[in-house]
Scaffold this active site. Structure first.
Site, PDB file in Angstrom:
ATOM      1  N   HIS A 142       0.883  -1.202   0.154  1.00  0.00           N
ATOM      2  CA  HIS A 142       0.008   0.015   0.116  1.00  0.00           C
ATOM      3  C   HIS A 142       0.779   1.234   0.003  1.00  0.00           C
ATOM      4  O   HIS A 142       1.573   1.655   0.901  1.00  0.00           O
ATOM      5  CB  HIS A 142      -0.899  -0.148   1.237  1.00  0.00           C
ATOM      6  CG  HIS A 142      -1.968   0.952   1.124  1.00  0.00           C
ATOM      7  ND1 HIS A 142      -2.093   2.003   2.233  1.00  0.00           N
ATOM      8  CD2 HIS A 142      -2.649   1.714   0.409  1.00  0.00           C
ATOM      9  CE1 HIS A 142      -2.853   2.958   1.932  1.00  0.00           C
ATOM     10  NE2 HIS A 142      -3.253   2.840   0.631  1.00  0.00           N
ATOM     11  N   GLU A 154       2.754   0.380   3.469  1.00  0.00           N
ATOM     12  CA  GLU A 154       2.386  -0.472   4.314  1.00  0.00           C
ATOM     13  C   GLU A 154       2.344  -1.593   3.759  1.00  0.00           C
ATOM     14  O   GLU A 154       1.762  -1.985   2.410  1.00  0.00           O
ATOM     15  CB  GLU A 154       0.691  -0.250   4.704  1.00  0.00           C
ATOM     16  CG  GLU A 154       0.832   0.909   5.514  1.00  0.00           C
ATOM     17  CD  GLU A 154      -0.661   1.374   5.989  1.00  0.00           C
ATOM     18  OE1 GLU A 154      -0.889   1.917   7.132  1.00  0.00           O
ATOM     19  OE2 GLU A 154      -1.591   1.394   5.135  1.00  0.00           O
ATOM     20  N   ASN A 192      -5.037   4.610   6.990  1.00  0.00           N
ATOM     21  CA  ASN A 192      -6.314   5.060   6.568  1.00  0.00           C
ATOM     22  C   ASN A 192      -7.201   4.604   7.541  1.00  0.00           C
ATOM     23  O   ASN A 192      -8.413   5.310   7.662  1.00  0.00           O
ATOM     24  CB  ASN A 192      -6.796   4.254   5.269  1.00  0.00           C
ATOM     25  CG  ASN A 192      -6.274   4.804   3.968  1.00  0.00           C
ATOM     26  OD1 ASN A 192      -5.746   5.764   3.995  1.00  0.00           O
ATOM     27  ND2 ASN A 192      -6.107   4.055   2.803  1.00  0.00           N
TER      28      ASN A 192
HETATM   29  N1  LIG Z   1      -6.136   7.853  -4.221  1.00  0.00           N
HETATM   30  C1  LIG Z   1      -5.411   7.455  -3.270  1.00  0.00           C
HETATM   31  O1  LIG Z   1      -4.903   8.520  -2.671  1.00  0.00           O
HETATM   32  C2  LIG Z   1      -4.946   5.875  -2.932  1.00  0.00           C
HETATM   33  C3  LIG Z   1      -3.945   5.806  -1.996  1.00  0.00           C
HETATM   34  C4  LIG Z   1      -3.590   4.533  -1.614  1.00  0.00           C
HETATM   35  C5  LIG Z   1      -3.972   3.625  -2.556  1.00  0.00           C
HETATM   36  N2  LIG Z   1      -5.091   3.509  -3.126  1.00  0.00           N
HETATM   37  C6  LIG Z   1      -5.520   2.556  -3.867  1.00  0.00           C
HETATM   38  O2  LIG Z   1      -5.144   2.262  -4.973  1.00  0.00           O
HETATM   39  C7  LIG Z   1      -5.920   1.786  -5.969  1.00  0.00           C
HETATM   40  C8  LIG Z   1      -6.463   2.671  -7.486  1.00  0.00           C
HETATM   41  O3  LIG Z   1      -6.852   4.033  -6.850  1.00  0.00           O
HETATM   42  P1  LIG Z   1      -6.884   5.358  -7.719  1.00  0.00           P
HETATM   43  O4  LIG Z   1      -6.990   6.223  -6.707  1.00  0.00           O
HETATM   44  O5  LIG Z   1      -5.522   5.221  -8.280  1.00  0.00           O
HETATM   45  O6  LIG Z   1      -7.907   5.054  -8.761  1.00  0.00           O
HETATM   46  P2  LIG Z   1      -8.174   5.886 -10.069  1.00  0.00           P
HETATM   47  O7  LIG Z   1      -9.586   5.940 -10.556  1.00  0.00           O
HETATM   48  O8  LIG Z   1      -7.432   7.072 -10.037  1.00  0.00           O
HETATM   49  O9  LIG Z   1      -7.251   5.037 -11.135  1.00  0.00           O
HETATM   50  C9  LIG Z   1      -7.496   3.510 -11.514  1.00  0.00           C
HETATM   51  C10 LIG Z   1      -7.206   3.241 -12.852  1.00  0.00           C
HETATM   52  O10 LIG Z   1      -7.398   1.789 -13.033  1.00  0.00           O
HETATM   53  C11 LIG Z   1      -7.718   1.738 -14.419  1.00  0.00           C
HETATM   54  N3  LIG Z   1      -8.507   0.281 -14.897  1.00  0.00           N
HETATM   55  C12 LIG Z   1      -9.916   0.129 -14.521  1.00  0.00           C
HETATM   56  N4  LIG Z   1     -10.112  -1.248 -14.547  1.00  0.00           N
HETATM   57  C13 LIG Z   1      -9.050  -1.761 -15.105  1.00  0.00           C
HETATM   58  C14 LIG Z   1      -8.575  -2.861 -15.696  1.00  0.00           C
HETATM   59  N5  LIG Z   1      -9.331  -4.154 -15.666  1.00  0.00           N
HETATM   60  N6  LIG Z   1      -7.480  -3.255 -16.226  1.00  0.00           N
HETATM   61  C15 LIG Z   1      -6.417  -2.043 -16.009  1.00  0.00           C
HETATM   62  N7  LIG Z   1      -6.636  -0.920 -15.382  1.00  0.00           N
HETATM   63  C16 LIG Z   1      -7.890  -0.694 -15.132  1.00  0.00           C
HETATM   64  C17 LIG Z   1      -8.574   2.757 -14.729  1.00  0.00           C
HETATM   65  O11 LIG Z   1      -8.598   3.303 -16.151  1.00  0.00           O
HETATM   66  C18 LIG Z   1      -7.801   4.086 -13.921  1.00  0.00           C
HETATM   67  O12 LIG Z   1      -6.796   4.575 -14.912  1.00  0.00           O
HETATM   68  C19 LIG Z   1      -7.071   1.375  -5.064  1.00  0.00           C
HETATM   69  O13 LIG Z   1      -7.288   0.325  -4.630  1.00  0.00           O
HETATM   70  C20 LIG Z   1      -7.422   2.521  -4.026  1.00  0.00           C
HETATM   71  O14 LIG Z   1      -7.889   2.389  -2.805  1.00  0.00           O
HETATM   72  C21 LIG Z   1      -5.544   5.066  -3.513  1.00  0.00           C
END
Ligand SMILES: NC(=O)c1ccc[n+]([C@@H]2O[C@H](COP(=O)([O-])OP(=O)(O)OC[C@H]3O[C@@H](n4cnc5c(N)ncnc54)[C@H](O)[C@@H]3O)[C@@H](O)[C@H]2O)c1
Length: 596
Positions: A142, A154, A192
């Site tokens: 994470h 993490e 979180n």
């Molecule tokens: N945003 C944050 O601050 C944060 C921090 C740590 C962890 N996370 C975790 O990271 C993960 C992603 O979050 P995010 O904020 O980057 O989301 P986001 O919506 O910005 O990005 C997700 C991406 O995944 C792509 N995607 C969707 N389906 C797909 C598939 N089948 N194959 C390949 N790509 C695909 C989308 O096109 C998009 O570009 C989540 O699990 C989230 O909980 C987010």
């Protein structure tokens, strides 16, 4: 010997994925970066090049290194491209079924020894792992947003993750220049779990118009030293992602109401207001993906507004009290050029306050921040008195006496008799309802809270507390006065903890509960909040500084007023206070300070 990771795959190049690609490629690892479509792939590429170009522009990355970094990334549509990587990190949207589908597919595509990792923030790594035939090689890695900047990772092991996989991933984090904390699979992990209740609470303050978005964010930045306010952070995280994280934490984490997403978040997601990535969330941005906030209809109109709201002119200020806060407040007003009348309970107390103010001003002189002439002028502006009668002609009274309602009420009743009409009467209380104090007078419209932070000469924030009887003119005057003191005044309603304490202490209490549940150690929890979220101090460091007794008292007040079960003080906090472990001041709190 730790496993060598020469090539890794990243699935999903959104907010997190693009940053994770950058982290690996910067550290010499080849990356296969995968998206769902050519358009999404292009967006990911633009995010990555935008970020590396900014690093070059800021002189943090050489052009040649940027080119080498980008040449290590192989952009592809579809998971098939991941057949020969050693490790995959999945960063697709926070939906369990989507992640399970992707892991089943990765299991089919990737070589048998490859490690499969998820960047999930709140979903069960165990549930994701069982979609594969190799759950012992599935782990949570994470990262924090922005991934290239935040130091923390993490590492989440499930009950079946094999020990060498954990060790290999820990070694990899070190190679990437990250600090890892390894923990079990629990909703929200460390950071979180402690952060999202706070974020959700901040959104509910905004939703109920308790304070404006600017004031909520300024309060947490200036009052707690956080790198950004909670609403700006929600925009950075992405409201859709934040919604899913809260929703999962609510369902997985014991249905704590504080994690039930505030309705406004869902409405904003439905309306496409996702935060920075869509160009609009709580704030409006120059364009999608830009960090630059531009004015919109909610942006407060600057400068003239105080006069337009009928702010009154203030020249002479009375300060009642002789403790730490009163002393600091006298100094602040005198330094800002106000004529000050200090009222204490006797000449001896006045002499003590005078000495303290002088010592503090002298420090400013020694540090070259204040000239001797300005120090003398500031001291010369203070009149010392032991009787309230001397407040008959002041324009503003700031009360900073003992935190007891009966004492404050009696004082305000006297001020009501003595002070001229139109005076602003302010209390510095940090826990009593301002309305109780206001109703001790015949002029509740003129009564306001001015909650200074300790030490008053240094802390840049003042909470201006408006009761249901405070007039707009009074609040506007109080806010304008804050500006003349060189401080930011944030206006909020008259509820326990105002903005800062109401958002800060439940988070600290949650950290104590996490420690009590033996989920992690005080050191790792402190690391997680400092390195993952940019907090200047970890929760246990801060609790020891603030004092455990003070923290417990504030938490009790919050619990009593809001009756929120999640706010009930952590039993461990109560026990430590009972045992006399009060923090730095008693030599021992969560840590032993006598040996350091
Ligand atoms: N945003 C944050 O601050 C944060 C921090 C740590 C962890 N996370 C975790 O990271 C993960 C992603 O979050 P995010 O904020 O980057 O989301 P986001 O919506 O910005 O990005 C997700 C991406 O995944 C792509 N995607 C969707 N389906 C797909 C598939 N089948 N194959 C390949 N790509 C695909 C989308 O096109 C998009 O570009 C989540 O699990 C989230 O909980 C987010």
């Amino acid at each position: 010997m730790a496993r060598e990771f020469t090539s890794v795959g990243v699935v999903g190049l959104g907010t997190m994925g693009a940053g994770i690609v950058e982290v690996f490629a910067r550290n010499g690892v080849d990356v296969v970066a995968v998206e769902i479509s050519a358009a999404a792939l292009e967006r990911g590429r633009v995010t990555l090049t935008g970020s590396t170009d900014r690093a070059v522009a800021k002189g943090k990355l050489a052009e040649a290194d940027r080119d080498a970094l980008l040449s290590r990334v192989n952009f592809q549509v579809g998971l098939d491209a991941l057949h020969s990587v050693d490790l995959v990190i999945e960063a697709v949207p926070e939906h369990l079924d989507l992640k399970q589908r992707i892991f089943a597919e990765l299991d089919r595509v990737c070589k048998p020894e490859a490690i499969l990792a998820t960047n999930t923030s709140s979903l069960s790594v165990t549930e994701i792992s069982v979609a594969t035939t190799r759950p012992n090689q599935v782990i949570g890695i994470h990262f924090f947003n922005p991934a290239p900047v935040m130091k923390l990772v993490e590492v989440v092991r499930t009950v079946v993750t094999s020990a060498d996989v954990v060790a290999d991933v820990e070694a990899l984090c070190e190679r990437l220049g990250k600090v890892d904390v390894t923990i079990n699979d629990r909703a929200g992990f460390i950071a979180n779990a402690l952060l999202f209740g706070y974020l959700n609470h901040a959104v509910s303050m905004f939703e109920s118009r308790y304070a404006t978005r600017e004031d909520i964010d300024a309060a947490m930045k200036l009052g707690c030293g956080l790198p950004m306010g909670p609403l700006a952070l929600m925009d950075l995280i992405g409201l859709d992602t934040a919604y899913e994280i809260l929703d999962t934490m609510y369902r997985r984490g014991g249905r704590d109401r504080r994690h039930a997403p505030v309705p406004l978040i869902k409405q904003m997601v439905t309306a496409g207001l996702l935060g920075r990535k869509s160009g609009r969330g709580f704030y409006t941005y120059e364009r999608p993906g830009s960090p630059v906030v531009v004015p919109d209809e909610q942006t407060p109109v600057a400068s003239e507004s105080a006069l337009a709201d009928g702010a009154r002119g203030i020249a002479k200020v009375g300060v009642v009290g002789s403790g730490t806060m009163a002393t600091g407040i006298i100094e602040v007003f005198a330094k800002a050029g106000y004529e000050v009348v200090s009222v204490t309970r006797g000449a001896e107390k006045s002499a003590k306050v005078f000495e303290s103010v002088k010592t503090s001003l002298n420090k400013g002189v020694v540090r070259g921040k204040l000239s001797e002439a300005d120090r003398d002028a500031a001291l010369g502006r203070i009149n010392w008195s032991a009787t309230l009668e001397h407040l008959a002609d002041v324009d503003l009274v700031v009360e900073a006496v003992v935190e007891e309602l009966s004492v404050k009420k009696a004082l305000f009743a006297s001020l009501d008799e003595i002070c001229k009409p139109g005076v602003v009467l302010a209390t510095t209380t940090s826990s009593l309802p301002v309305i109780d104090v206001a109703m001790a007078t015949q002029r509740p419209a003129d009564v306001v809270g001015l909650h200074f932070f300790n030490p008053a000469p240094i802390m840049p924030l003042i909470e201006v507390v408006q009761t249901i009887r405070t007039s707009t003119e009074t609040a506007a005057t109080a806010k304008a006065v804050c500006a003349t003191l060189g401080k930011t005044g944030v206006v909020c309603g008259d509820r326990s903890g105002f903005i800062v304490n109401a958002l800060l202490f439940p988070y600290l209490n949650d950290a104590v509960k996490m420690l009590e549940a033996s989920y992690s150690t005080a050191d790792d929890i402190d690391y997680a909040m400092k390195l993952g979220c940019g907090y200047p101090m970890g929760p246990f460091e801060l609790l020891d500084v603030v004092g455990l007794d003070v923290s417990l008292a504030i938490q009790r007040e919050l619990y009593l007023e809001l009756r929120e079960p999640g706010f009930a003080p952590a039993p461990l906090l109560e026990h430590l206070v009972t045992a006399g472990y009060l923090g730095r001041k008693s030599g021992r709190g969560f840590r032993d300070h006598t040996r350091r």
